[in-house]
Each structure stands twice: as C-alpha cells, then as structure tokens.
Design an enzyme around this catalytic site. Structure first.
Site, short mmCIF file in Angstrom:
data_model
loop_
_atom_site.label_atom_id
_atom_site.label_comp_id
_atom_site.label_asym_id
_atom_site.label_seq_id
_atom_site.Cartn_x
_atom_site.Cartn_y
_atom_site.Cartn_z
CG HIS A 45 -2.01 -1.02 1.08
ND1 HIS A 45 -2.97 -0.95 0.11
CD2 HIS A 45 -2.24 -2.16 1.76
CE1 HIS A 45 -3.76 -2.00 0.20
NE2 HIS A 45 -3.33 -2.76 1.19
CD GLU A 131 -3.50 -12.09 7.00
OE1 GLU A 131 -2.92 -11.00 7.13
OE2 GLU A 131 -3.69 -12.88 7.95
#
Ligand code: F3S
Length: 286
Positions: A45, A131
């Site tokens: 990110h 995730e």
C-alpha cells in the site's frame, strides 16, 4: 545547527519482514528481465513503490483478470491467496512467484489440515480483507469469519462441532484473546492457533520506547495509513514534540535549538530510502 544531534532510528521502522521480502521478489523478477510481470493486487500500500514498479513494466491485476493472462509471471503478494487461484494459474501454465508471507502460509497449512481433519474453521479478522479471503480459500464453504462478539454470537453451530480458530495476522491481540475466551465458554471442542504476527506490536513498542527518551520524534508515513497514524499517536503521548511527515520536505521544526536527540520511526509501508533520506538530513533541520 544540530551537528551534535543524537539520531536514533528504530530498527523496526518501515516494511515488516513479509512485505520487504515480497517487494524484493518483484524487483528480482524485474532484474531477470523476463516479461510480462504481474502482481495480483498492489504489492504494497504505497503508491510510490507501485508507480516505480509500473514504470519498470510491472502491471497490477485483479483475480478476475487471470483468465486473460496466458504468459509471463504472476507474483502473489504477502497477503496470500486461496488454493483455487494457484490451481487456476497452474492450469493456464503461468509462472508463479509466491511472495506470500511465511507467517500467512503457515495459517494456510493449519487451516487446510484442520479442515481436512473435520474441523470447521473460524477466522477472527476482517472478512473483506484480502488476507482473510486468502485464508478462507484453504478451507471448505463452512468457514466462518468474525471480528466482534456479536458476530460470534450469531453463528449457528451444532453442539458437538469441532472447531479450529485462527486470527488474521494483523488482528489486535487483546481483542483476539477476549473473543477466544468468550467463544471457549460456549463448550465446543476448539483448537486455537494464535496466528497474530508480532511485527506491528514490536514496531509500536520500539517507537514508544524511543519517543520516551528523545527531545523530538519523527514518524514517517502516509497520512492515509492507519498504522502510521497509530504510531504517531503512541509517540505523541511520550513526546509532545512529535512530527508526522510523509517526506523530508515536510519536516519544518521551528526554533527548536534545544533539541539534542531525535528519534525516527516509520509506518509499515514506508520504503527504506525515504527513512534513510530523513536520517541523513535530519541534522540540517534542527
Ligand atoms: Fe508482515 Fe508477514 Fe507479519 S506480512 S505483518 S511479517 S504476517
């Protein structure tokens, strides 16, 4: 100016082990020069890193785009993905570089084994997080996800069900412990794997320790990064003279001649070169 300034850089500043490893693996592929190279979702990110990789020809794709890809390399990022994605990539004969963090990989293995042994998997985490989606992809459709007590209470389970609880690696430990305790009281046969990764906690702990001992503290990271903001809040409590900056240019301390020591830390998506730039130039600022 502050030539005698003591500068302490946190060892845990910036990328965690898993993200650093994943980013390095992408650069390694770039160096090999075999194209095209894709990452399944942004590798990190951090727009700057993704843009830099983009300029070197690395394209970001979504799982929905996999059917359109018939050559090259697909890199799986540290969050990991479900089994189906590996199968799909293999079927299409695509070279896969698996940069799943080993800690996440371990959860995949546990979930697969325990589910095969007849346990229903319960993931404590955010169901929309990639995730967690990946972890879900290693067990059957009976898998449940929760991050609050209410969600756990809403599960409809048979009394004699065998369960296996795992956590998203970045889940808050205290909250996990609390939810596990609540759930354990319900009387099921439960195996619990505390799969929380200590990287975030260690970064926060070290930042707190440094901030408590310096005259000024610098936290480097994006304003939109929640883990960097958290670091800033933790440091600010210990050192009122804490600066939240994105790059060296943002650092504008005013008339702080009395500062003799400065601490530096950075959020999980701050690249090393930005931390080093601040470290090398901080003496010209104070
Ligand atoms: Fe990072 Fe892996 Fe932990 S990606 S936060 S080291 S689980």
């Amino acid at each position: 100016m502050g030539n005698n300034l003591e500068v302490i850089v946190a060892k845990t500043a910036g990328f965690c082990f898993g993200v650093e490893r994943a980013v390095n693996q992408v650069y390694e592929q770039v160096e090999k020069g075999i194209k095209p190279i894709y990452t399944l979702g942004p590798i990190i990110h951090n727009e700057e890193v993704v843009r830099d990789l983009g300029s070197k020809g690395v394209k970001v794709i979504t799982p929905e785009q996999i059917p359109d890809i018939h050559e090259g390399t697909v890199i799986i990022r540290s969050h990991g993905v479900g089994r189906q994605i590996y199968e799909q990539l293999n079927r299409q004969g695509i070279h896969v570089v698996d940069a799943t963090c080993p800690f996440v990989k371990k959860i995949h293995r546990i979930v697969e084994e325990q589910n095969r042994a007849g346990r229903r998997i319960i993931i404590i985490g955010d169901s929309a997080h990639p995730e967690v989606e990946g972890i879900r992809g290693w067990a059957d459709s009976g898998t449940l996800t929760a991050k609050t007590e209410e969600e756990i209470d809403s599960f409809v389970l048979k009394k004699d069900e065998k369960l296996c609880l795992v956590a998203q690696t970045t889940f808050n430990y205290k909250k996990f412990k609390y939810l596990v305790e609540k759930f354990s009281k319900k009387g099921y046969d439960i195996i619990v794997f505390n799969s929380i990764c200590s990287a975030t906690e260690e970064r926060q702990k070290e930042a707190e320790d440094i901030a408590a001992h310096v005259d000024a503290m610098i936290v480097i990271g994006s304003r939109t990064s929640s883990n960097t903001r958290k670091l800033y809040e933790i440091c600010k409590l210990q050192c009122s003279n804490t600066h939240f900056i994105q790059t060296l240019d943002d650092l504008q301390p005013e008339g702080e001649n009395s500062v003799q020591s400065v601490g530096i830390t950075a959020g999980a998506s701050t690249p090393k070169n930005i931390i080093e730039e601040v470290q090398s130039n901080v003496r010209t600022k104070f």
